[in-house]
Design a protein around this motif. Structure first.
Motif, PDB file in Angstrom:
ATOM      1  N   ALA A 267       0.830  -1.205   0.000  1.00 33.96           N
ATOM      2  CA  ALA A 267       0.000   0.000   0.000  1.00 33.96           C
ATOM      3  C   ALA A 267       0.862   1.252   0.000  1.00 33.96           C
ATOM      4  CB  ALA A 267      -0.930  -0.011   1.209  1.00 33.96           C
ATOM      5  N   ILE A 268       1.986   1.212   0.718  1.00 37.94           N
ATOM      6  CA  ILE A 268       2.910   2.348   0.723  1.00 37.94           C
ATOM      7  C   ILE A 268       3.486   2.578  -0.669  1.00 37.94           C
ATOM      8  CG2 ILE A 268       5.176   3.103   1.574  1.00 37.94           C
ATOM      9  CD1 ILE A 268       4.463   1.778   4.250  1.00 37.94           C
ATOM     10  N   LEU A 270       2.022   1.952  -3.537  1.00 39.68           N
ATOM     11  CA  LEU A 270       0.977   2.611  -4.350  1.00 39.68           C
ATOM     12  C   LEU A 270       0.802   4.067  -3.934  1.00 39.68           C
ATOM     13  CD1 LEU A 270      -1.665  -0.282  -4.442  1.00 39.68           C
ATOM     14  CD2 LEU A 270      -0.155   0.448  -6.294  1.00 39.68           C
ATOM     15  N   ALA A 271       0.817   4.317  -2.633  1.00 37.96           N
ATOM     16  CA  ALA A 271       0.651   5.694  -2.157  1.00 37.96           C
ATOM     17  C   ALA A 271       1.808   6.577  -2.608  1.00 37.96           C
ATOM     18  CB  ALA A 271       0.532   5.704  -0.631  1.00 37.96           C
ATOM     19  N   PHE A 274       1.312   7.457  -6.143  1.00 34.49           N
ATOM     20  CA  PHE A 274       0.299   8.507  -6.299  1.00 34.49           C
ATOM     21  C   PHE A 274       0.890   9.880  -6.009  1.00 34.49           C
ATOM     22  CE2 PHE A 274      -2.856  11.295  -4.336  1.00 34.49           C
ATOM     23  CZ  PHE A 274      -3.821  11.343  -5.334  1.00 34.49           C
ATOM     24  N   VAL A 275       1.705   9.964  -4.948  1.00 29.50           N
ATOM     25  CA  VAL A 275       2.285  11.255  -4.564  1.00 29.50           C
ATOM     26  C   VAL A 275       3.203  11.784  -5.661  1.00 29.50           C
ATOM     27  CG1 VAL A 275       3.819  12.399  -2.921  1.00 29.50           C
ATOM     28  CG2 VAL A 275       2.063  10.826  -2.089  1.00 29.50           C
TER      29      VAL A 275
END
Length: 793
Positions: A267-268, A270-271, A274-275
């Motif tokens: 999840a990190i 993917l995050a 995104f950033v």
């Protein structure tokens, strides 16, 4: 009458089925399934066809993408409209980029910043020169292209993109080429890997700059993109790295990593993607940075790779090559001007990379041949090159013709690397001939050198216990070369494995972990014995790793190669195969070995731990039928008989009148010598004879021996087969029976093949020596510390 443009309806996920009159290809899920299956069939078929040319799989994936695109099969409008329709490209590109996102996370895991910090001045100079000169030539090439086929392109972004495209070295692809050429553990391979790692980091920094420049064109916005990008990197290092380190510390060796930790890390990733996409750089940078800061020690990084790499690398990543291939139209390169520009780009790419590397190498006093080899190795392109080109095309920096030219340049420079390096570089010195290639020899004062190979933790205790009783305590010393066989594959974990082997200085996992049984076993044996133990590592594809074993035996002048059987004992006592590839390794070594070979069928000699010399108490049996292999087994047994903890029984099966009188005379001489030289006063040596000649009689004589710890037998004795059908012909007629379930025993078995100086093996060895065997230096690498000698003081 006015006409209105009506947008086509979006694709639904699933269809109602062809029986209901619905075309599955009009729906996204069945369409992407068909695309994935087609891509896998095409790319894996090409990889199989290119395997004899020793090309990395990335070549097959690039070619497969081009073939499926408008350059070949995609020229058919019907094919494109049904298999790769424009309305379905969003799904394909999205899935391909998600796969690429996680693959870049794996690439970040491959990069060990500590190894880069330890890069020597020579490798650093090679990396800098290998970036600077091609970058300058890339800028010069961009000037020519802007005045010919890319008129109107913004100058700044185009210059940087061309410079980056020509200066990149594909670190993962280079590692796999080095492994294929048996150069991964050589000094040249370490130099190339170190320089490529530095090059990779610089390339990502330059690519981030190129993406920032390719934005709206406003200098203020470009500055903000760069500053926020730097801020993101700082936040990852300051805030995210401690979190990942905390999870890594809580993931203990030997225990499964918590599912919540794996899920949180993904999840990190993917995050972070995104950033960085929101910043305006690219989602790939966020995933890459997370991979870089994940701690490489312990089991955490390995668990992440195990969860992600097969699905991503094998299934989703090839979609990115097809996505690139669909944008590559070779037919746009037409006319003498376009082909001339292609030649110009390829020439500048090769000259810049090769010349820059060669000049820096010569300044670092690297020999000329090695300098040119480094130049061609550093000229390797790959996935990162395609990422640069695709981003440039998506940002409207590169047009179709320039994109096709650059893709062909990347394909050509990577394709030529392997054959040119094979042609210009002989990676080692000629191996000096030696005479002690067997255990049995006339003198007893000469040193016995054993090359013990292992590929699993379970191989080690029995091998150490076997070496302990083989060290000839009354006569000659023994040197043990412990060769760890490590498979190198297309997986990202293979690169991480190389980093661990180089960083630890031993061919095992993290030596700082005291629970690591490999380290404990060899350290304990080093301290308690008089045997010199020298660890080595062979990192190679399993199809060719036998070449490393043969080369190591030659260079270390081994008299015996000790190989583990490809089957291991299970809890119920049965032997279960660990892989057909390991059986093929043993068969190839038996054919090409430059010395005697022994295959160990491990049933737990001494138990699951090392037995000290004072506690050794084994009963050993030699089954002697005659012939050179049995004579070698008897010579090895005579060495074991010197150990006070060994009770040796020699069971000789009397032959019928021999057709080969010479062999019979040699057998008699060997038995006589053994009986005269081995006469202990405590009765620990027993000699028996049996007249049994048929299968039933021989089997009955073996069973009458009772419980034993170890059987020694020749691989090819003049005996009948004791099992009607054997799936292990490499063990011979007697060894196959001793290793089968038909004999209810807990005894380990050692099957020995004597080196034949007049047979096919000798001719093969001579050919290898003339061709100069690749050097297999001991671990740790020579530039760091000298070869460790673990002789007890």
């Amino acid at each position: 009458m006015a006409t209105s443009n009506v947008c086509p309806a979006p694709m639904t996920a699933t269809s109602n089925g062809s029986w209901d009159g619905d075309n599955p290809l009009n729906h996204s899920l069945p369409l992407i399934i068909l695309q994935i299956c087609l891509v896998l069939v095409v790319t894996r078929s090409l990889a199989f066809l290119l395997r004899p040319l020793r090309q990395p799989r990335v070549i097959a994936e690039i070619i497969g993408g081009i073939l499926l695109g408008p350059s070949a099969i995609g020229r058919s409008k019907r094919f494109m409209d049904n298999v790769f329709p424009k309305k379905g490209m969003v799904v394909l590109d999205t899935l391909a980029n998600i796969g690429l996102l996680f693959f870049l996370f794996l690439v970040g895991l491959e990069l060990d910043l500590r190894s880069i910090r330890r890069t020597g001045k020579g490798a650093l100079a090679i990396a800098i020169a290998g970036i600077t000169l091609p970058f300058v030539l890339g800028i010069g090439t961009s000037v020519v292209l802007r005045h010919t086929i890319v008129e109107g392109a913004r100058q700044g972004p185009f210059l940087v993109f061309m410079g980056v495209a020509l200066s990149i070295t594909a670190f993962p692809v280079l590692a796999r080429i080095l492994a294929e050429l048996k150069l991964l553990t050589t000094d040249l391979g370490r130099m190339a890997m170190s320089a490529a790692a530095v090059n990779d980091v610089v390339a990502w920094i330059l690519l981030a700059l190129a993406i920032a420049l390719s934005g709206s064109g406003s200098p203020i916005i470009t500055l903000w993109v760069l500053l926020t990008g730097i801020g993101f990197v700082a936040c990852v290092a300051i805030f995210l790295r401690p979190v990942l380190a905390w999870m890594a510390r809580r993931s203990l060796e030997g225990e499964p990593v918590k599912e919540s930790y794996v899920c949180a890390t993904l999840a990190i990733v993917l995050a972070a993607g995104f950033v960085t996409d929101a910043i305006g750089i690219h989602a790939l940078f966020g995933a890459f940075m997370v991979g870089v800061v994940v701690p490489k020690d312990g089991s955490f990084a390995g668990a992440l790779i195990e969860k992600v790499e097969d699905l991503v690398s094998g299934l989703f990543l090839p979609l990115y090559f097809v996505s690139s291939g669909l944008k590559t139209n070779v037919t746009t390169i037409r006319g003498s001007r376009s082909w001339g520009l292609l030649v110009l780009v390829i020439t500048n790419a090769c000259i810049g990379k090769i010349a820059g590397t060669v000049i820096a190498s010569l300044i670092a006093k690297i020999p000329v041949r090695e300098a040119f080899t480094l130049g061609f190795l550093m000229n390797t392109k790959g996935l990162v090159e395609l990422i640069v080109l695709n981003i440039g095309k998506d940002r409207k920096v590169l047009n179709d013709e320039t994109f096709a030219i650059m893709v062909l340049m990347a394909l050509f420079t990577t394709f030529i690397t392997t054959p040119i390096v094979m042609g210009i570089y002989k990676p080692a010195r000629r191996v000096a001939p030696y005479k002690h290639r067997t255990v049995g020899r006339s003198g007893t004062a000469s040193e016995l050198r054993v090359l013990a190979c292992f590929h699993s933790l379970r191989n080690i205790p029995t091998m150490i216990n076997l070496v302990e009783i083989s060290r000839g305590i009354r006569h000659r010393c023994l040197t043990l070369y412990a060769l760890h066989l490590m498979e190198f594959s297309e997986r990202s974990s293979a690169i991480l494995m190389v980093h661990k082997a180089r960083r630890n200085g031993l061919p095992f996992c993290n030596r700082r972990d005291n629970t690591n049984q490999m380290v404990v076993a060899f350290e304990a044996y080093r301290q308690l014995s008089e045997v010199a133990v020298r660890p080595m590592t062979a990192i190679s594809d399993l199809d060719t790793i036998h070449e490393d074993i043969v080369a190591s035996a030659l260079q270390k002048r081994a008299a015996l190669i000790l190989l583990p059987f490809h089957k291991m004992q299970q809890l119920d006592g049965t032997l279960e195969s660990v892989g057909h590839a390991y059986r093929l390794i043993n068969q190839r070594v038996l054919r090409h070995a430059p010395c005697s070979v022994a295959i160990l069928v491990d049933r737990g000699l001494g138990g699951a731990a090392q037995v000290s010399s004072s506690e050794v108490s084994y009963t050993v049996v030699v089954l002697f039928f005659g012939g050179p292999d049995d004579r070698e087994a008897l010579s090895y047994a005579a060495l074991m008989a010197e150990h006070p903890g060994i009770a040796l029984t020699v069971l000789r099966f009397l032959p019928a009148p021999a057709d080969n009188l010479d062999q019979s005379a040699e057998d008699e001489a060997c038995i006589s010598k053994f009986r005269s030289n081995s006469q202990p006063s405590d009765g620990s040596l027993t000699y028996e004879e049996s007249a049994a000649a048929d299968m039933a009689g021989i089997i009955a004589a073996i069973k009458n021996l009772g419980r034993r710890n170890l059987f020694l037998v020749g691989r090819s004795p003049p005996a009948i087969a004791l099992v009607e059908r054997s799936d292990c012909p490499e063990l011979g007629p007697v060894g196959s029976y001793l290793a089968s379930s038909e004999l209810s025993t807990t005894a380990s078995v050692l099957i020995i093949q004597r080196y034949d100086p007049s047979g096919e093996t000798c001719r093969l060895v001579e050919e290898v020596e003339v061709a100069e065997v690749a050097d297999m230096p001991d671990t740790p690498p020579a530039p760091v510390t000298p070869e460790p000698s673990l002789r007890a003081k």
